[in-house]
Design an enzyme around this catalytic site. Structure first.
Site, PDB file in Angstrom:
ATOM      1  N   GLU A  34       0.860  -1.188   0.000  1.00  0.00           N
ATOM      2  CA  GLU A  34       0.000   0.000   0.000  1.00  0.00           C
ATOM      3  C   GLU A  34       0.892   1.232   0.000  1.00  0.00           C
ATOM      4  O   GLU A  34       2.072   1.153   0.318  1.00  0.00           O
ATOM      5  CB  GLU A  34      -0.826   0.056   1.297  1.00  0.00           C
ATOM      6  CG  GLU A  34      -1.959  -0.914   1.369  1.00  0.00           C
ATOM      7  CD  GLU A  34      -2.730  -0.760   2.684  1.00  0.00           C
ATOM      8  OE1 GLU A  34      -2.418   0.175   3.457  1.00  0.00           O
ATOM      9  OE2 GLU A  34      -3.627  -1.571   2.918  1.00  0.00           O
ATOM     10  N   HIS A  64       6.156  19.269   9.800  1.00  0.00           N
ATOM     11  CA  HIS A  64       7.474  19.232   9.178  1.00  0.00           C
ATOM     12  C   HIS A  64       8.186  17.935   9.523  1.00  0.00           C
ATOM     13  O   HIS A  64       8.957  17.405   8.744  1.00  0.00           O
ATOM     14  CB  HIS A  64       8.316  20.409   9.657  1.00  0.00           C
ATOM     15  CG  HIS A  64       7.754  21.730   9.280  1.00  0.00           C
ATOM     16  ND1 HIS A  64       7.635  22.129   7.965  1.00  0.00           N
ATOM     17  CD2 HIS A  64       7.258  22.734  10.026  1.00  0.00           C
ATOM     18  CE1 HIS A  64       7.112  23.342   7.939  1.00  0.00           C
ATOM     19  NE2 HIS A  64       6.855  23.734   9.168  1.00  0.00           N
TER      20      HIS A  64
END
Lengths: 408, 287, 408, 287
Positions: free
Chosen positions: B211, B249
């Site tokens: 996946e 981030h």
């Protein structure tokens, strides 16, 4: 679940991480009052759950309360990446000497929490990571032992933090670890952690993401969810334990299992169609859940056909079939429905659906082809069932709203 | 031969008196799996499934009484970590956790503890294991697969069934099918299973189902290139999925831009793996 | 550091362990008031830091406030194992159905915390452990992982606790673990944990011991220390970082290191003398510490001679010598002092002491023999220096006070 | 030969800039020990002891720069656990912790973690190690012992010096002296050291110095009876000490009535160990 900056910083403060004085405001007047209380220059920061607020003009410096009101008015009228700004944080402006990046998150490859820091903090940190990875320091934490003080010191030393700040950095690191651990965060990020001209460390911005799977043990955090910030159909989906993401196509997909749902979308595309959504009804879907799923799919006016692909395992096909019948009875969809049932109790499921007017398929490829063909044929407009009752007044247009969401 | 489970597997079901536990215990027994006991704290002494299966208050008691060697977990997510610790401390060498929604920090603790104790975990959030004709431990519908020489390993749940079904329709069978689960932190990974298949005489070819997200497929590709002699066919789900949610981030820093289907397909192709465009193409590529 | 029953139970309550309603009282009138508030029958329990209170008559049941006052008066006049009773706990009386023993402590052999329980709770538990050890269940806890819920369940099952109580027992077990862990306890004990006639679990008695070495991180607990309950010279000793235990002999011993201190006592005895105390000045003893040690030894009127045995390692002999001189200058002892210095800076130490009137010895046996001989010769009574200033009015006689203390 | 430390031992001193750390580093250097580096966080880059020894901010940095193989810890008790974790994670194979007063729950965590990592810890609250004429790691006064064939192991501090001194006065020397420390939870125990002495060709006879409390001496007695071929002489301190403080009922349950000097002496005697009445008798019994 993402937390707003102001929510994250309130948690920071509770654990002893220094944050600027400030408060959140929903109106420009409130913003002015806060600026008056704080005195001096303030920063007006839009509170939306997307990145890039600064570049979009959602963060402004105000010299005095009048200007604070003015700028807050402007910002509260903005939309950032299609999300309307509903709140601003009014913070005392800091005199910044340097900016540090500091976070704790999960490293799935190493199966451990990781503490990340860089002396090159601020909004360009991702570029720093790409261009000069040696400026990004990572230290992994043993999940059974927790953060050791020496690791925080090693991190401080590695980013060349001046020694005067090591002790305070160590306290902040331990606090951030406690926050990460005790709130079941998948991310606890301070960017920037600044050294002020007064030589103090200060968390100027904060971001937290809480593990949705762990919210059962954090009812207080679960209440912090900002429903304004997500598409209403996603809120409904979560309520029923469904996983739904809106896309731009016209073939609605309802599948059990994330992998199979993605595969179904992939095949629709492979045979020339466009999926309208990702929707995973999960394992052991009850018929209430299935009915809710169908209503959510039909709330999207673009949908021209529905592809139902259920491979029974934990999920039992007869139960799904009952859900489909109940939902059809209620919403009476006028668009074609292609159904494929395989696996646990598939036979019983198929029997239940035998009398309903549906297109049936044997294989996945067959089902996708039939759905694509059905969209080609259908030209009838349909009543956008449920939409009015689900979408509150003033909600953003659903179309572009969640473009950057994903299935994982 | 087969890997991990076979006709000698004696299964303990943790959470046997719950809806799912009970339903799938019955399915396992019907399939021929030796389900020897169940555990539900507070219900020790009861018998379930027509009085055939004894229920114990703890894994330790169940093990002492019945000598099970594998545990399959169906308890709710909030109790799953505890169930895994309990099975580990009781000395169960193979734990299969079906439960989905286990908090990720729980799983980091579990995984680090289990590694110390050298216990093998499959899952969580996985469909379990199936050695066709011998034993099924988990929830994979048994009737869709027949015995054969294809080793199947998958991060997915129902997609795995789809593949087994496609194989069966094409007249092919599986040696063992291992659903490793798609959670960010889990037990057994692709490489562990590929290694077992490589050394299993019954397994001649391997199917890998991946996946988007994470880097497990990329590391599997490296492993295949370096160690595998048996042919591998892969399918990666999520080619049309929008780019992943970024974990701030930090996510970008940790995982970079990796994790897209295109990246994974590229990595596997350079390791000599054939890529199926959709599950029903897999049998063709295996020929 | 031992905590009183009432202190332990306040901590229990803070962590959610059910305790009887009640409060501590220092006077009989207070006890009466509390009994009036509680209504019904109450238990009056002496608060002293020794075991066997019940057998000594320090725990009584009162039917009404008048009787509570009466019994409190009696108990507050008692001494239990030489410790005067200064406080009583007045608790609502419970209707007891059965008594469980439950504790968490350290198992030094296994290097792990251990959770201990028995269905045969109450004051006879030690006899149960000796006679029918199979009735005592022990489960070890991984110190990095903490107590797992399943372990608490296993414990409940092993002591045949009725199933209705398993969940509550699990909560109490987790709370006791948190208490043990977060307070750095070496013992957290509930005995008895009762099942009441109303089918509730209730911690009727509690005992906690806190690791002295960890008190630096628990200033709140350190304040709970009851100085009334220890000999004043022990309080002084602790203040200076000394370890002192009074004994019944007449040769005062001052040694660095617990093992060597015990050995010195053993040798004194071997050569026919009787040690007056155990005193370990610890490592790196400064001269202030040595002077304090000497004053403490001399506060015991039985002491007829002092044996100083210092083997320098971390401790430097010259520093000890300076301490001896300073102390002698101040307290001017009139009894013989046998001194032996060996090891780090021994030469310098001996030089410093050369002019003082002391008996010196080369070997430990030699030193012990000389000390025994010195006691035989001396008949002079001496001024009990410091005693008045150290022992507060109303303190118990030092002699029998701490008989059952030990050096470890 | 010797055990644990010898002339190739390269020592790192954690807490080198403190009073004790500095004093004993100098003593070690004077003895001839290779003290290669020190660590004091925040003082990296300084040089101490006449500019001969570099100070680093962390064990990792010190190890990278100087290749030490043993660490001796002098940091205050509240930082000692962290120092041991740091040394372990940096890969130091032998850690000697001199610090006394380390909280016992800290030590349980440290000990369990170190066991996972297969690191050897001596201490805490111990005088360290001395291989006369080669290396001293810790605080045992070097001038009181000479090299020889007696292996010395002790739970005590200054009592150990007393014994070394008595040996030296009798013209006997030590192969290695190991002070394992007297804390309830520590690293290396009697049995570990006895095993090392048994396999050390230089060691011909062994002195064991015990104390009241705990059951380490009893377990050592069992080990001696079963495994040791070399003669052992023991001294147990605390024969006149009053009975130990009881840890409530729990202490009685866990440790029973064990732990008295008489019990330990009895156990050792039945294992064939000669018991000295006082330390100065030890050399006589070794003859």
């Amino acid at each position: 679940m993402k937390l707003h900056e102001y929510q994250s910083k309130l948690i920071f403060a509770k654990y002893g991480i220094p944050i600027p004085k400030g408060r959140v405001a929903a109106t420009a007047q409130e913003a002015r009052h806060i600026a008056e209380e704080l005195g001096g220059r303030v920063v007006i920061k839009s509170q939306v759950l997307v990145g890039g607020r600064g570049k979009a003009g959602g963060i402004k410096l105000a010299k005095n309360p009048e200007e604070a009101e003015q700028l807050a008015t402007q910002i509260l009228e903005m939309e950032i990446k299609s999300l309307p700004v509903r709140k601003v944080l009014v913070d005392e402006a800091a005199a910044i000497e340097s900016e540090i990046y500091f976070s704790i998150t999960n490293d799935r490859a190493k199966k451990k929490p990781v503490m990340i820091a860089s002396s090159a903090g601020g909004i360009e940190i991702e570029e720093v990571a790409a261009q000069t990875p040696e400026k990004i320091i990572q230290i992994h934490i043993d999940p059974l032992l927790g953060l050791r003080d020496y690791q925080a010191r090693d991190l401080a030393a590695s980013i060349d933090l001046p020694r005067d700040h090591w002790k305070e950095f160590g306290r902040i690191a331990q606090a951030l670890w406690q926050i990460y651990h005790e709130t079941d965060a998948t991310l606890a990020e301070i960017n920037p952690l600044v050294i002020t001209k007064e030589k103090k460390l200060l968390a100027l911005d904060g971001k937290m993401i809480i593990d949705d799977n762990a919210l059962f043990r954090h009812p207080d955090l679960a209440e912090m969810r900002d429903l304004d910030e997500e598409a209403p159909e996603e809120t409904t989906a979560r309520k029923y334990g469904l996983s739904y993401i809106k896309l731009d196509g016209n073939i609605g997909c309802m599948v059990n299992g994330a992998g199979l749902a993605m595969t179904s979308m992939d095949i629709v595309k492979l045979f020339g169609g466009e999926p309208a959504n990702f929707l995973d009804i999960g394992g052991g879907a009850s018929h209430e859940k299935v009915a809710a799923a169908m209503r959510i799919i039909l709330s999207d006016p673009n949908v021209r056909a529905i592809l139902l692909n259920i491979f029974g395992g934990i999920t039992r096909c007869d139960e799904v079939a009952r859900g489909i019948l109940a939902a059809m009875d209620e919403v009476k969809p006028k668009i074609p429905m292609v159904v494929r049932l395989v696996g646990t109790n598939a036979e019983e499921g198929r029997k239940l659906l035998a009398d309903a007017k549906m297109i049936t398929a044997e294989t996945l490829a067959d089902a996708a082809k039939k759905a694509v063909a059905a969209v080609g044929k259908t030209a009838s407009t349909r009543i956008p069932v449920m939409q009015e009752s689900v979408v509150p007044v003033g909600a953003p247009p659903a179309k572009n709203h969640q473009k950057n969401r994903s299935v994982r | 031969m087969s890997i991990l489970v076979n006709r000698n597997t004696r299964v303990l079901v943790q959470g046997i008196t719950g809806n799912e536990g009970l339903f799938h215990s019955e399915q396992m027994i019907q399939y021929g799996t030796q389900v020897a006991a169940g555990v539900t704290p507070g219900k020790g002494g009861e018998w379930v499934l027509g009085g055939k299966i004894p229920v114990f208050d703890s894994v330790k008691l169940a093990m002492e009484a019945t000598g099970v060697n594998t545990s399959v977990i169906f308890v709710p997510a909030r109790f799953a970590a505890d169930a895994m610790f309990e099975a580990t401390d009781a000395g169960i060498p193979l734990i299969v956790c079906i439960t989905e929604g286990v908090p990720v920090q729980d799983m980091m603790q579990v995984r680090n503890y289990l590694d110390q104790k050298k216990v093998r975990l499959v899952g969580p959030n996985c469909p379990g294991l199936l050695t066709p004709g011998e034993s099924k431990v988990g929830i994979i519908p048994g009737n869709i697969a027949s015995a054969g020489n294809i080793g199947v390993v998958s991060r997915s749940g129902t997609l795995t069934y789809e593949v087994l079904y496609a194989l069966a329709l094409a007249g092919m069978g599986a040696s063992t099918c291992v659903g490793i689960g798609g959670d960010p932190i889990n037990g057994t990974n692709f490489i562990d299973v590929l290694e077992l298949f490589e050394h299993d005489p019954q397994t001649e070819k391997i199917v890998l189902i991946g996946e988007i997200g994470g880097t497990d497929e990329d590391r599997a590709a490296e492993y295949i290139a370096a160690n595998l002699t048996k042919p591998v066919v892969a399918f990666i789900a999520g080619q049309t999925a929008p780019p992943g949610k970024r974990m701030g981030h930090a996510g970008a820093i940790i995982e970079g831009s990796a994790g897209t289907a295109a990246d994974k397909i590229k990595a596997l192709e350079s390791a000599g793996v054939k890529i199926a465009k959709h599950p029903e193409e897999i049998p063709l590529l295996l020929k």
